[in-house]
Design a protein around this motif. Structure first.
Motif, PDB file in Angstrom:
ATOM      1  N   GLU A 171       0.860  -1.193   0.000  1.00 49.88           N
ATOM      2  CA  GLU A 171       0.000   0.000   0.000  1.00 49.88           C
ATOM      3  C   GLU A 171       0.894   1.240   0.000  1.00 49.88           C
ATOM      4  N   LYS A 325     -28.136   8.451  -2.404  1.00 47.58           N
ATOM      5  CA  LYS A 325     -27.809   8.188  -0.999  1.00 47.58           C
ATOM      6  C   LYS A 325     -27.518   9.496  -0.256  1.00 47.58           C
ATOM      7  N   LYS A 459     -16.609   0.947 -10.653  1.00 51.11           N
ATOM      8  CA  LYS A 459     -17.574   0.002 -10.083  1.00 51.11           C
ATOM      9  C   LYS A 459     -17.768   0.339  -8.615  1.00 51.11           C
ATOM     10  N   ILE A 461     -18.864  -0.830  -4.446  1.00 51.60           N
ATOM     11  CA  ILE A 461     -18.224  -1.741  -3.497  1.00 51.60           C
ATOM     12  C   ILE A 461     -18.653  -3.198  -3.714  1.00 51.60           C
TER      13      ILE A 461
HETATM   14  C1  LIG Z   1     -18.558  10.074  -3.345  1.00 53.19           C
HETATM   15  C2  LIG Z   1     -18.562   8.595  -3.498  1.00 53.19           C
HETATM   16  C3  LIG Z   1     -19.446   7.825  -2.745  1.00 53.19           C
HETATM   17  C4  LIG Z   1     -19.475   6.424  -2.889  1.00 53.19           C
HETATM   18  N1  LIG Z   1     -20.386   5.717  -2.185  1.00 53.19           N
HETATM   19  C5  LIG Z   1     -20.490   4.386  -2.386  1.00 53.19           C
HETATM   20  C6  LIG Z   1     -21.478   3.630  -1.720  1.00 53.19           C
HETATM   21  O1  LIG Z   1     -22.267   4.158  -0.936  1.00 53.19           O
HETATM   22  N2  LIG Z   1     -21.552   2.286  -1.980  1.00 53.19           N
HETATM   23  C7  LIG Z   1     -20.705   1.675  -2.858  1.00 53.19           C
HETATM   24  O2  LIG Z   1     -20.833   0.480  -3.086  1.00 53.19           O
HETATM   25  N3  LIG Z   1     -19.733   2.365  -3.503  1.00 53.19           N
HETATM   26  C8  LIG Z   1     -19.610   3.702  -3.277  1.00 53.19           C
HETATM   27  N4  LIG Z   1     -18.620   4.409  -3.931  1.00 53.19           N
HETATM   28  C9  LIG Z   1     -17.641   3.672  -4.772  1.00 53.19           C
HETATM   29  C10 LIG Z   1     -16.439   3.169  -3.938  1.00 53.19           C
HETATM   30  O3  LIG Z   1     -15.760   4.268  -3.399  1.00 53.19           O
HETATM   31  C11 LIG Z   1     -15.488   2.338  -4.792  1.00 53.19           C
HETATM   32  O4  LIG Z   1     -16.181   1.277  -5.351  1.00 53.19           O
HETATM   33  C12 LIG Z   1     -14.321   1.775  -3.990  1.00 53.19           C
HETATM   34  O5  LIG Z   1     -13.581   2.808  -3.418  1.00 53.19           O
HETATM   35  C13 LIG Z   1     -13.389   0.953  -4.857  1.00 53.19           C
HETATM   36  O6  LIG Z   1     -12.320   0.455  -4.110  1.00 53.19           O
HETATM   37  P1  LIG Z   1     -10.889   0.107  -4.724  1.00 53.19           P
HETATM   38  O7  LIG Z   1     -10.211  -0.698  -3.698  1.00 53.19           O
HETATM   39  O8  LIG Z   1     -11.045  -0.449  -6.072  1.00 53.19           O
HETATM   40  O9  LIG Z   1     -10.155   1.508  -4.906  1.00 53.19           O
HETATM   41  P2  LIG Z   1      -9.577   2.542  -3.825  1.00 53.19           P
HETATM   42  O10 LIG Z   1     -10.545   2.759  -2.744  1.00 53.19           O
HETATM   43  O11 LIG Z   1      -9.166   3.732  -4.622  1.00 53.19           O
HETATM   44  O12 LIG Z   1      -8.289   1.837  -3.223  1.00 53.19           O
HETATM   45  C14 LIG Z   1      -7.069   1.747  -3.918  1.00 53.19           C
HETATM   46  C15 LIG Z   1      -5.934   1.625  -2.944  1.00 53.19           C
HETATM   47  O13 LIG Z   1      -4.733   1.407  -3.666  1.00 53.19           O
HETATM   48  C16 LIG Z   1      -3.708   2.260  -3.194  1.00 53.19           C
HETATM   49  N5  LIG Z   1      -2.786   2.491  -4.318  1.00 53.19           N
HETATM   50  C17 LIG Z   1      -3.016   3.196  -5.448  1.00 53.19           C
HETATM   51  N6  LIG Z   1      -1.952   3.157  -6.246  1.00 53.19           N
HETATM   52  C18 LIG Z   1      -1.018   2.411  -5.627  1.00 53.19           C
HETATM   53  C19 LIG Z   1       0.296   2.000  -5.963  1.00 53.19           C
HETATM   54  N7  LIG Z   1       0.857   2.365  -7.124  1.00 53.19           N
HETATM   55  N8  LIG Z   1       0.986   1.228  -5.096  1.00 53.19           N
HETATM   56  C20 LIG Z   1       0.421   0.868  -3.921  1.00 53.19           C
HETATM   57  N9  LIG Z   1      -0.823   1.211  -3.548  1.00 53.19           N
HETATM   58  C21 LIG Z   1      -1.535   1.974  -4.401  1.00 53.19           C
HETATM   59  C22 LIG Z   1      -4.442   3.491  -2.743  1.00 53.19           C
HETATM   60  O14 LIG Z   1      -3.680   4.221  -1.809  1.00 53.19           O
HETATM   61  C23 LIG Z   1      -5.701   2.877  -2.120  1.00 53.19           C
HETATM   62  O15 LIG Z   1      -5.476   2.514  -0.789  1.00 53.19           O
HETATM   63  C24 LIG Z   1     -18.599   5.795  -3.805  1.00 53.19           C
HETATM   64  C25 LIG Z   1     -17.719   6.578  -4.563  1.00 53.19           C
HETATM   65  C26 LIG Z   1     -17.708   7.959  -4.423  1.00 53.19           C
HETATM   66  C27 LIG Z   1     -16.807   8.780  -5.277  1.00 53.19           C
END
Ligand SMILES: Cc1cc2nc3c(=O)[nH]c(=O)nc-3n(C[C@H](O)[C@H](O)[C@H](O)COP(=O)(O)OP(=O)(O)OC[C@H]3O[C@@H](n4cnc5c(N)ncnc54)[C@H](O)[C@@H]3O)c2cc1C
Ligand code: SF4
Ligand code: SF4
Ligand code: SF4
Lengths: 562, 292
Positions: A171, A325, A459, A461
């Motif tokens: 991370e 929401k 996409k 969660i």
């Molecule tokens: C305003 C808002 C509200 C939302 N509300 C909802 C909701 O109510 N319900 C729902 O289902 N979804 C919701 N979502 C969607 C949800 O936020 C995403 O689906 C979720 O964050 C995706 O998770 P992820 O792990 O793919 O990405 P991320 O949460 O972006 O996690 C990626 C991780 O990788 C790390 N990283 C990045 N690059 C590197 C690298 N090169 N090396 C090492 N680590 C790295 C980052 O630091 C981070 O910790 C919402 C989105 C937004 C914008």
């Protein structure tokens, strides 16, 4: 004397309309070493394959030439067929008379037929000298790396770790959770995001099979599926992790507000993005400029999304849902307040999703206005929104205390660089490309590197968690094999001839060769060799060879046609 | 520096003051605008159909004439600039179209010449700091609303002068001459453009809103780079269905504002035949400056 069978395919009319297949079969039957030759409409069909198997048994064949399409198409099919009949599969070759003959000589039947005969002649000579080879079996390192500790990465890590395999989670920040850590609650049931997440983080940190590297970045990936060496840069310096598979889950970054100047993005303090509003919902709903609780809030959907001219062309997929929401949560907190939502259309595909949006409209009196917003500017301490209501066909001006832009999701800002490091592909926006959009949605085109979460495309969660579990399943599937099976038709070195000059090491485009650390010879890593042949040409001593592409074979093939 | 200059029809007829002040300020800043020896109308509209080669003939002729004179050609009229710049870009991207037009015109336009606006020269060649240094009568305290309109900035992909959603080039110019730029929400809203000919009430309505908005934001004067905007914003302030409101504010070309600030004589301000008289305001500013 060899007993070779030659099987000529019509490929419907693809070959037979140009090449006289009957004559090719006749000529092949007369070639030295050929015991049997025939032709058939579709060799790759079940009857075609059983025809080959039967002939092997009936005629006691010890080699097979399938005269048909490119080996890229069906070599595997026919090798499996002959193996089923008890023949070593590496004594089966394809002679390509489709791509390299009938298709390119469509109006020259005579010449095409003569050329087809020559092609068959060369392959017969090759098969005569083909060795019986066995596939290589390479060991697997049963340890996985997950890059990115958002919900996607944590979920993948937990699934792999629970199956009993060690995981190293990399991370870049000093904490886990990714963007989900900034959310207030999640749809559909308004469950508090921090609670959900804390539980996951605790599981990850306490898992005996998971090691988390914080403030860490992947800078290099060497090796191949089952045997990667990954360099991770940390404040204490670089370290190398040996793993068999990698899951990339680097998530997303919000679209910069400054790129929406027409909406006052970055200029008007009371114009915020969705993530900032999530935080406001957690901390007391005070607007940035003067701390007042907003009485009128305007949500603008598709801000930057679906806009090839100014923003990105794609739909960010989660904003229709989180705006509903957020509007409902706002109404819960400020019952007398008014929430407006400008939308192009509502994309709420998913179980219970549309009902959720309907609740916002009907039970919470959120006013949905179908139209785009053209401009947002300040008037005194209010924010003015110009938009249109296309259902009544009129332009509209609203004054609000706060505007929330449901901005687009962009791939993580480091995604393109990381894709290069990991030798995987990304699309024009920087989302990682899956190996096949329908059938291989969690694999990259590099074997052993898998994809999870928004890094692969927008996409929410639930979908992220499902994809992370699928990527984990792929890793577990890989680790469950007892060895990696690899084609044996790779380069090797005749040690007695090798002078360790290193010419082959320099030309190998895949880094498959090195000079032995102790002995004066070159060595080949068969897992990396792609059988390109560069080393064979480069070697001044004829020490570098490829199994079943031996000099005697190539010379014999040339002899029969020159 | 001598710069080939394409005045265009409007600046030779209805908007002579823009031409006069433009040449005067450019000369005062060491950039002599040299009128092309032989020029014709640019056509005044850029075709919306991608295969309309007819409408590209006139502007290509102008570009050819300009190419004979030098590497760049300056325009003042926002419409001429728009048409010529887009034609330059279009023929750069579509060499086959360029050949086709050359075949018809029997002129060999090679696509070397670059169309520039005087604003661009001020920003990129002279620089705002240098302009500010040359100001002898800083227009301190004058609240100026920059009105960009549409054609000067859009489409960005083909013109690329400034961010069409949040432009600053006129703001920067206003600041450089010592005045105060006034933000108002209508600064990039359309004035109705040619509809003033076909359906004047449309442009009247739009223009009234623009002027009222600038006024409400505290502006004393509007500036523009387009003769059609200038006309549309100004004349409804005199006689329209709306009547006079007492809220009239003058609409000047940016070059006229510069002429005052650079200390040029009144005849070089090029202010004539305006419906809203800017002299009282400008003379006040000048007096205020000179009394200090
Ligand atoms: C305003 C808002 C509200 C939302 N509300 C909802 C909701 O109510 N319900 C729902 O289902 N979804 C919701 N979502 C969607 C949800 O936020 C995403 O689906 C979720 O964050 C995706 O998770 P992820 O792990 O793919 O990405 P991320 O949460 O972006 O996690 C990626 C991780 O990788 C790390 N990283 C990045 N690059 C590197 C690298 N090169 N090396 C090492 N680590 C790295 C980052 O630091 C981070 O910790 C919402 C989105 C937004 C914008
Ligand atoms: S999810 Fe909805 S708001 Fe988001 S880009 Fe797609 S249509 Fe627009
Ligand atoms: S055949 Fe190609 S990939 Fe294999 S070792 Fe030789 S040069 Fe490298
Ligand atoms: S080029 Fe030939 S002789 Fe030289 S190191 Fe390679 S295999 Fe050995």
């Amino acid at each position: 004397m060899s007993r070779i069978g030659v099987f000529i395919c019509h490929c419907g009319i693809n070959i037979a309309a140009t090449v006289d297949v009957e004559r090719v079969a006749e000529e092949a039957g007369r070639m030295p070493g050929v015991a049997f030759a025939t032709h058939y409409k579709y060799m790759c069909s079940d009857p075609g394959q059983s025809l080959i198997r039967q002939a092997i048994a009936e005629h006691g064949l010890d080699g097979v030439v399938v005269v048909a399409c490119s080996p890229a198409m069906h070599e595997r099919t026919f090798r499996q067929a002959v193996a089923a009949a008890g023949l070593n599969p590496y004594r089966c070759e394809m002679a390509n008379i489709r791509e390299q003959c009938s298709w390119v000589h469509q109006h020259e039947r005579e010449e095409a037929t003569a050329k087809a005969v020559d092609i068959v002649r060369t392959m017969v000579e090759k098969v005569k000298r083909d060795e019986e080879l066995v596939p290589l079996r390479l060991p697997i390192v049963r340890r996985a790396m997950v890059v990115g500790g958002g919900i996607a990465g944590m979920e993948a890590a937990l699934n792999i770790a629970d199956a009993g395999y060690p995981v190293v989670l990399v991370e870049r920040e000093d904490r886990l959770g990714g963007k989900m850590a900034r959310l207030s609650s999640t749809y559909l049931n308004f469950e508090a995001a921090p609670g959900l997440l804390e539980e996951k983080i605790r599981q990850v940190l306490e898992h005996s099979n998971i090691q988390v590297l914080f403030n860490a970045r992947v800078t290099k990936l060497e090796g191949y599926v089952g045997n990667f060496a990954v360099t991770v840069e940390m404040s204490e310096g670089p370290r190398t992790e040996e793993v068999g598979a990698v899951v990339v889950a680097t998530g997303w970054d919000p679209y910069p507000l400054e790129r929406l100047p027409e909406y006052g993005g970055g200029q008007i303090p009371d114009v915020v993005d969705g993530l900032t509003f999530e935080e406001m919902l957690r901390t007391g709903l005070q607007r940035p400029s003067d701390g007042r609780v907003p009485q009128e809030v305007v949500f603008v959907q598709c801000a930057g999304s679906r806009d090839p001219e100014h923003g990105v062309s794609y739909c960010s997929k989660v904003c229709c849902m989180y705006v509903a929401k957020q509007a409902m949560m706002y109404k819960e907190r400020v019952p007398g307040g008014q929430a407006y939502v400008f939308y192009i259309d509502i994309r709420s595909g998913g179980k219970g999703y549309d009902e959720f949006v309907q609740r916002a409209m009907e039970e919470y009196d959120v006013l949905y206005l179908r139209g785009k917003v053209s401009k947002i500017f300040r008037r005194g301490d209010r924010v003015v929104v110009w938009g249109s209501d296309t259902l009544v066909g009129r332009p509209l001006e609203l004054e609000a205390d706060l505007v929330v832009l449901a901005t687009a999701m962009l791939p993580s800002r480091e995604a393109l660089a990381l894709a290069q490091t990991l030798h995987i592909q990304a699309d024009q926006y920087g989302f990682y490309s899956e190996a096949h959009p329908k059938l291989r949605p969690v694999e990259s085109l590099t074997a052993g590197v898998f994809l999870a979460g928004v890094g692969q495309g927008p996409k929410d969660i639930p979908e992220t968690v499902a994809q992370a579990a699928a990527a984990a399943a792929k890793v577990i599937q890989l680790f469950a094999q007892d060895a990696m099976v690899q084609e044996p038709t790779v380069a090797y070195v005749i040690e007695d001839l090798c002078s360790a000059c290193g010419a082959c090491v320099a030309v190998c485009p895949y880094g498959a060769r090195e000079i032995h650390p102790v002995r004066p010879i070159a060595t080949v890593n068969p897992a990396l060799c792609q059988t390109c042949g560069a080393c064979v040409v480069a070697c001044p001593n004829k020490a570098s060879r490829i199994h079943n592409w031996e000099p005697v074979q190539v010379l014999a093939m040339a002899d029969v046609v020159i | 520096m001598k710069i080939p200059y394409y005045p265009g029809c409007t600046l030779s007829t209805k908007a002579k003051g823009y031409d006069r002040s433009g040449r005067a300020v450019a000369a005062a800043l060491g950039m002599e605008l040299v009128e092309l020896p032989d020029w014709q109308c640019c056509g005044a509209t850029f075709p919306l159909a991608t295969d309309n080669s007819m409408a590209l003939i006139a502007p290509t002729r102008v570009l050819y004439q300009a190419e004979q004179a030098g590497e760049q050609v300056a325009a003042l009229c926002a419409i001429c600039y728009h048409v010529l710049k887009r034609t330059q870009t279009a023929l750069e991207r579509d060499p086959a179209m360029r050949e086709r037009i050359n075949w018809f015109t029997e002129q060999g336009y090679e696509g070397r010449v670059r169309v520039v606006h005087l604003l661009e020269l001020l920003r990129d060649y002279l620089g705002w700091a240098e302009l500010a240094r040359r100001v002898v009568r800083p227009l301190t305290g004058l609240r100026v609303a920059p009105y960009y309109g549409c054609l000067l900035l859009r489409p960005y992909d083909e013109i690329g002068l400034d961010n069409p959603e949040a432009p600053t080039i006129l703001h920067d110019l206003i600041r450089a001459v010592g005045a105060e730029p006034v933000d108002f929400p209508f600064s990039i809203e359309c004035c109705g453009s040619y509809l003033t000919v076909k359906d004047p009430t449309v442009s009247e309505t739009l223009s009234r809103e623009i002027v009222a908005s600038a006024r409400a934001a505290g502006a004393q004067v509007l500036v523009t780079a387009c003769p059609l905007c200038q006309f549309n914003l100004e004349w409804p302030q005199r006689e329209t269905a709306f009547g006079r409101t007492g809220d009239e504010i003058p609409v000047l070309y940016f070059t006229q504002l510069m002429a005052v600030a650079l200390g040029l004589p009144e005849e070089d301000w090029g202010i004539e035949g305006m419906y809203t008289d800017p002299y009282p305001l400008l003379r006040n500013v000048v007096q205020a400056v000179e009394s200090v």
